[in-house]
Design a protein around this motif. Structure first.
Motif, PDB file in Angstrom:
ATOM      1  N   TRP A  40       0.641  -1.290  -0.004  1.00  0.00           N
ATOM      2  CA  TRP A  40      -0.216  -0.064   0.072  1.00  0.00           C
ATOM      3  C   TRP A  40       0.761   1.364  -0.075  1.00  0.00           C
ATOM      4  O   TRP A  40       0.411   2.282  -0.390  1.00  0.00           O
ATOM      5  N   ASN A  41       2.156   1.173   0.630  1.00  0.00           N
ATOM      6  CA  ASN A  41       2.765   2.331   0.605  1.00  0.00           C
ATOM      7  C   ASN A  41       4.389   2.165   0.222  1.00  0.00           C
ATOM      8  O   ASN A  41       5.086   3.222   0.333  1.00  0.00           O
ATOM      9  N   ASP A  42       4.717   1.274  -0.310  1.00  0.00           N
ATOM     10  CA  ASP A  42       6.207   0.825  -0.727  1.00  0.00           C
ATOM     11  C   ASP A  42       7.107   0.843   0.401  1.00  0.00           C
ATOM     12  O   ASP A  42       8.260   0.983   0.238  1.00  0.00           O
ATOM     13  N   ALA A  43       6.800   0.833   1.921  1.00  0.00           N
ATOM     14  CA  ALA A  43       7.593   0.821   2.753  1.00  0.00           C
ATOM     15  C   ALA A  43       8.506  -0.449   2.655  1.00  0.00           C
ATOM     16  O   ALA A  43       7.856  -1.513   2.452  1.00  0.00           O
ATOM     17  N   ARG A  44       9.567  -0.429   2.843  1.00  0.00           N
ATOM     18  CA  ARG A  44      10.609  -1.525   2.852  1.00  0.00           C
ATOM     19  C   ARG A  44      10.851  -2.120   4.290  1.00  0.00           C
ATOM     20  O   ARG A  44      11.055  -1.313   5.144  1.00  0.00           O
ATOM     21  N   GLY A  79     -10.990  -3.141   5.769  1.00  0.00           N
ATOM     22  CA  GLY A  79     -10.800  -2.274   4.355  1.00  0.00           C
ATOM     23  C   GLY A  79      -9.332  -2.460   3.939  1.00  0.00           C
ATOM     24  O   GLY A  79      -9.013  -2.177   2.773  1.00  0.00           O
ATOM     25  N   ARG A  80      -8.434  -2.715   4.996  1.00  0.00           N
ATOM     26  CA  ARG A  80      -6.975  -2.567   4.572  1.00  0.00           C
ATOM     27  C   ARG A  80      -6.412  -3.984   4.749  1.00  0.00           C
ATOM     28  O   ARG A  80      -6.162  -4.368   5.968  1.00  0.00           O
ATOM     29  N   LEU A  81      -6.278  -4.850   3.743  1.00  0.00           N
ATOM     30  CA  LEU A  81      -5.606  -6.058   3.806  1.00  0.00           C
ATOM     31  C   LEU A  81      -4.201  -6.045   3.756  1.00  0.00           C
ATOM     32  O   LEU A  81      -3.594  -5.439   3.229  1.00  0.00           O
ATOM     33  N   PRO A  82      -3.609  -6.576   4.798  1.00  0.00           N
ATOM     34  CA  PRO A  82      -2.159  -6.650   4.941  1.00  0.00           C
ATOM     35  C   PRO A  82      -1.523  -7.389   3.978  1.00  0.00           C
ATOM     36  O   PRO A  82      -1.991  -8.671   3.740  1.00  0.00           O
ATOM     37  N   LEU A  83      -0.703  -6.756   2.934  1.00  0.00           N
ATOM     38  CA  LEU A  83      -0.382  -7.337   1.715  1.00  0.00           C
ATOM     39  C   LEU A  83       1.010  -6.912   1.560  1.00  0.00           C
ATOM     40  O   LEU A  83       1.332  -5.678   1.537  1.00  0.00           O
ATOM     41  N   PHE A  84       2.156  -7.935   1.280  1.00  0.00           N
ATOM     42  CA  PHE A  84       3.511  -7.511   1.190  1.00  0.00           C
ATOM     43  C   PHE A  84       4.156  -8.237  -0.117  1.00  0.00           C
ATOM     44  O   PHE A  84       3.545  -9.313  -0.748  1.00  0.00           O
ATOM     45  N   VAL A  85       4.771  -7.549  -0.745  1.00  0.00           N
ATOM     46  CA  VAL A  85       5.634  -8.069  -2.024  1.00  0.00           C
ATOM     47  C   VAL A  85       6.994  -8.041  -1.862  1.00  0.00           C
ATOM     48  O   VAL A  85       7.721  -7.239  -1.169  1.00  0.00           O
ATOM     49  N   VAL A 113       6.143   0.144 -13.645  1.00  0.00           N
ATOM     50  CA  VAL A 113       6.224   0.931 -12.533  1.00  0.00           C
ATOM     51  C   VAL A 113       7.325   0.226 -11.552  1.00  0.00           C
ATOM     52  O   VAL A 113       7.115  -0.776 -11.116  1.00  0.00           O
ATOM     53  N   PHE A 114       8.542   1.077 -11.356  1.00  0.00           N
ATOM     54  CA  PHE A 114       9.560   0.669 -10.264  1.00  0.00           C
ATOM     55  C   PHE A 114       9.153   1.069  -9.083  1.00  0.00           C
ATOM     56  O   PHE A 114       9.151   2.301  -8.958  1.00  0.00           O
ATOM     57  N   HIS A 115       9.057   0.136  -8.106  1.00  0.00           N
ATOM     58  CA  HIS A 115       8.893   0.855  -6.572  1.00  0.00           C
ATOM     59  C   HIS A 115       9.870   0.869  -5.826  1.00  0.00           C
ATOM     60  O   HIS A 115      11.031   0.406  -6.108  1.00  0.00           O
ATOM     61  N   GLY A 116       9.790   1.726  -4.795  1.00  0.00           N
ATOM     62  CA  GLY A 116      10.841   1.982  -3.746  1.00  0.00           C
ATOM     63  C   GLY A 116      11.923   2.935  -4.331  1.00  0.00           C
ATOM     64  O   GLY A 116      13.056   2.820  -3.892  1.00  0.00           O
TER      65      GLY A 116
END
Length: 199
Positions: free
Chosen positions: A25-29, A43-49, A137-140
């Protein structure tokens, strides 16, 4: 990694395996190999990549048959090399199984050269596009970077509206950098690469 909150609490304990992870959701590493306390209101599912991931996405559609096939957004989460094979078919029939009507496209990210290679598509199916516009889209990304596509430097823009009007270019937005590539034949390979030094 999905960690649903199954309690009445607004927080959830999440175990992140070894490696570096991005909050979707916010690209925090976030460093892995630990349990984190994650704020998870309704409404905010914990989701990590995980770093070293490629996640293609299409625009919202009511059916797979209605997904626009001539454009694609490819999300890249840097930190490690990554590879992904995009699979496509007509989205409505069994032709992928009965007549082998399908298409695959190999996509690979190199961390050392900070480049994304989209290989020529292999295969075909009814309604398959001959060309495709890609948004990478490059994240971070903490600062603007310059990119080239197949050796041609992309122009930088201040807003997405400007780059969409121009059909191709680069725009940086606080922690993501998007490279818009105009429609090109799917039989042509694409190399999207960061330029080490640019004015």
């Amino acid at each position: 990694l999905v960690a649903p909150n199954c309690s009445d609490s607004g927080n959830v304990a999440v175990w992140l395996p070894d490696g570096v992870w991005y909050d979707f959701w916010n690209d925090a590493r976030i460093s892995g190999n630990q349990v984190i306390k994650y704020s998870s209101p309704t409404g905010r599912l914990p989701l990590f990549v995980k770093a070293g991931s490629i996640v293609p996405m299409a625009n919202f559609a009511l059916s797979t048959s209605l997904i626009p096939k001539d454009s694609l957004t490819i999300h890249v989460y840097p930190g490690k090399d990554a590879a992904f094979t995009l699979y496509e078919d007509d989205g409505i029939s069994e032709a992928y199984r009965t007549r082998n009507e399908k298409r695959t496209t190999a996509i690979a990210f190199s961390q050392s050269s900070f480049s994304l290679n989209i290989a020529p598509a292999i295969g075909n199916y009814d309604g398959a596009p001959n060309q495709r516009a890609n948004r990478i889209v490059f994240h971070g990304i903490s600062k603007p970077m310059c990119f080239e596509v197949d050796g041609v430097r992309m122009k930088a823009f201040q807003t997405e509206r400007e780059v969409i009007t121009a059909e191709e270019g680069v725009v940086w937005n606080s922690n993501t950098l998007s490279v818009f590539v105009k429609r090109t034949p799917i039989t042509k390979p694409l190399l999207i690469k960061a330029i080490p030094s640019c004015p």
